[in-house]
Each structure stands twice: as structure tokens, then as C-alpha cells.
Write an enzyme that holds these catalytic residues in place. Sequence first.
Site, short mmCIF file in Angstrom:
data_model
loop_
_atom_site.label_atom_id
_atom_site.label_comp_id
_atom_site.label_asym_id
_atom_site.label_seq_id
_atom_site.Cartn_x
_atom_site.Cartn_y
_atom_site.Cartn_z
N LYS A 57 7.32 7.33 -7.43
CA LYS A 57 6.93 8.54 -6.66
C LYS A 57 7.84 8.70 -5.46
O LYS A 57 8.30 9.81 -5.15
CB LYS A 57 5.46 8.44 -6.24
CG LYS A 57 4.50 8.63 -7.41
CD LYS A 57 3.07 8.19 -7.13
CE LYS A 57 2.24 8.31 -8.40
NZ LYS A 57 0.88 7.78 -8.29
N GLN A 101 -2.78 5.46 -3.77
CA GLN A 101 -2.68 4.96 -5.14
C GLN A 101 -3.98 4.26 -5.53
O GLN A 101 -4.50 3.42 -4.79
CB GLN A 101 -1.48 4.01 -5.26
CG GLN A 101 -1.19 3.52 -6.67
CD GLN A 101 -0.72 4.62 -7.62
OE1 GLN A 101 -0.14 5.61 -7.21
NE2 GLN A 101 -0.98 4.44 -8.89
N ASP A 124 -3.36 14.82 -5.07
CA ASP A 124 -3.97 14.27 -6.28
C ASP A 124 -5.07 15.19 -6.81
O ASP A 124 -5.55 15.00 -7.93
CB ASP A 124 -4.65 12.94 -5.94
CG ASP A 124 -3.92 11.75 -6.51
OD1 ASP A 124 -3.16 11.93 -7.47
OD2 ASP A 124 -4.13 10.65 -5.99
#
Length: 299
Positions: A57, A101, A124
Site C-alpha cells: 500500500k 490494517q 476502507d
Amino acid sequence: MSETAAKIIDGKVHAERVRSRVADEVARLRADYGLQPGLAVVLVGEDPASQIYVRSKGEHSLAVGMHSVTHRLPADASQHELLRLVGELNADPAIHGILVQLPLPKHLDEQAVIAAISPDKDVDGLHVVNAGRLANGVPALIPCTPLGSMILLRETVGDLTGLNAVVVGRSVLVGRPMAQLLLQADCTVTIAHSRTRDLQAVCRQADILVAAVGRPRMIRGDWIKPGAAVIDVGINRVPFDDPVKAAAGRTKVVGDVNFKEAAQVAGWITPAPGGVGLMTVAVLLQNTLTAAKRIAGLD
Ligand code: GUN
């Protein structure tokens, strides 16, 4: 007859296209407005798979011209420390997207951490405000994997109006938002799950079948309607079929669909790996761009 009936949906090609569009738009924002979208990724602990995802990422966000920061906290970081970091990132004007994460170490409260992220920076799409906006059909930040799957369907099947879509799996990260997106695209949507009766018969009705269950090769060829589009979201580690490699403890990644069987029947199919998984990071960049534009009032 060719060995494979289905057209293979190559995630690499589609992900490159998304990244290239994002890179062009980032360059334009920087030139026209002096605005550089910024992504912050937070990793707690040292889970090996998470470390690989987080590195990817960071690298990809730099490659499209974004500002990128990665915060690594020790596995024993406290809830308070993590919430304080999220609060700092919420207030940081150089940061437009925040991704924590998952999974987090067990002593941390995942729901509370997601709830602490500003919905405008929740790239997200996991905050309840974004889930609610998606369900209401108003602009939202949408979870990357379902949005990536939707882009694949749009760029291959095209118009989805009136098609029967079956989503197998009801997770907050994939199944539920995927069903919402298919509904917005005017599909007739069924969400199937572990308690669904006669799952095979339900799947056989699907013009679009999305598998997001986390069970290796569960969906067999005779579960698929001839010509259907099959999107395999599964990423499952299994021992190699070759007994020598398996005995050496070697593993490989397979999807939720039995690809060999399904490719004989389907019209389109994503391989796993090499399909949806490659879209996820590309869409994260797209979401960060979207967030930056909305925060700046440019959307
Ligand atoms: N871990 C596995 N997939 C994801 C994802 O899409 N977002 C986050 N934050 N963590 C993940």
C-alpha cells in the site's frame, strides 16, 4: 471445444488501468490546486501477511504521486495509543485517507478503532456512517474489495440491469457492501451464507456469482449457470496438490471457487490469485483520491 469456455478477467490489467487513472488525476490536482492526496496506513504488530500488504500500500501510493506515511506500532500497543494516533491523523490536513490494517492484535477493540476514524478519511469504507451512506445510495467511501469487484464487472459484463446476482458471504468487509453495489446497479440480489438451504441451487440461478466465503474451492463447476460471470474474492492458503511439496509444508493460494471446473462453465471468471486481490490496493488509491477531493470540496 476449447479447454476453457470462460473469458479470464485479468486483475493485473484492470488494476493497472485504475492506478493509471488515479496517477493522472493526482498529477492534475497537484498542478491545478497544489493538492497532494495523502494516505496513512497503520500497522499494529508483526503479522507477516499484514506486513506485506502494508508495504504494498505504501509503495503503490508513492508510485501514483501521493503523500504516504506508514505508522508501525508494537504488538503490545494499547488501545489508548492507537486511538491517540487515529485522532492525530484525523486532524492532520496532509492526510486524506486512514487505513488501520486488520486484523488487530486480540487485546485491541477493532470496532472502537474503526469508529474513531473520521468517516471522511475512512478509505476502507468500514465506518458505520459509510456503510449507512452506501445502503442509502448516497456518496460514500466504499470498501475496496467489493468496489474493485464491481469495476471488474462493469468493465467486462457492462450493463448489469435486471441480472440475478448471488453473493455468497455476508461479511461487513465484502459480502454486505457487494450486495449493496449490485442492488445499485439494478441487479436482483440474493445474499447467501453458511445457513442457506440448497446453496448449490441458489448459486445456479446466478448470472453474477460473487464468492466471498473463505472456504477453499467450495464452489464447484456444477454450481454455476452456464455463461455466468464469476467473481472469486477468496484468498485461501492450502497445501500443494503435489504430495512432495505438500509434505515439505509448502502452501499456495486458491480461491473460494474450483477454478478448473468453473472455467468450463462460466462466461467470465476471475482467477485467484490474479483477479480481485490485485484490484484492492488500486481501489484504495482511488478511494484516497476521492476522499481528498471531497475534503477539498472538489468532487
Ligand atoms: N486486512 C485484510 N483486508 C483488509 C482491508 O481491506 N482493510 C484493512 N484495513 N485490513 C485488511
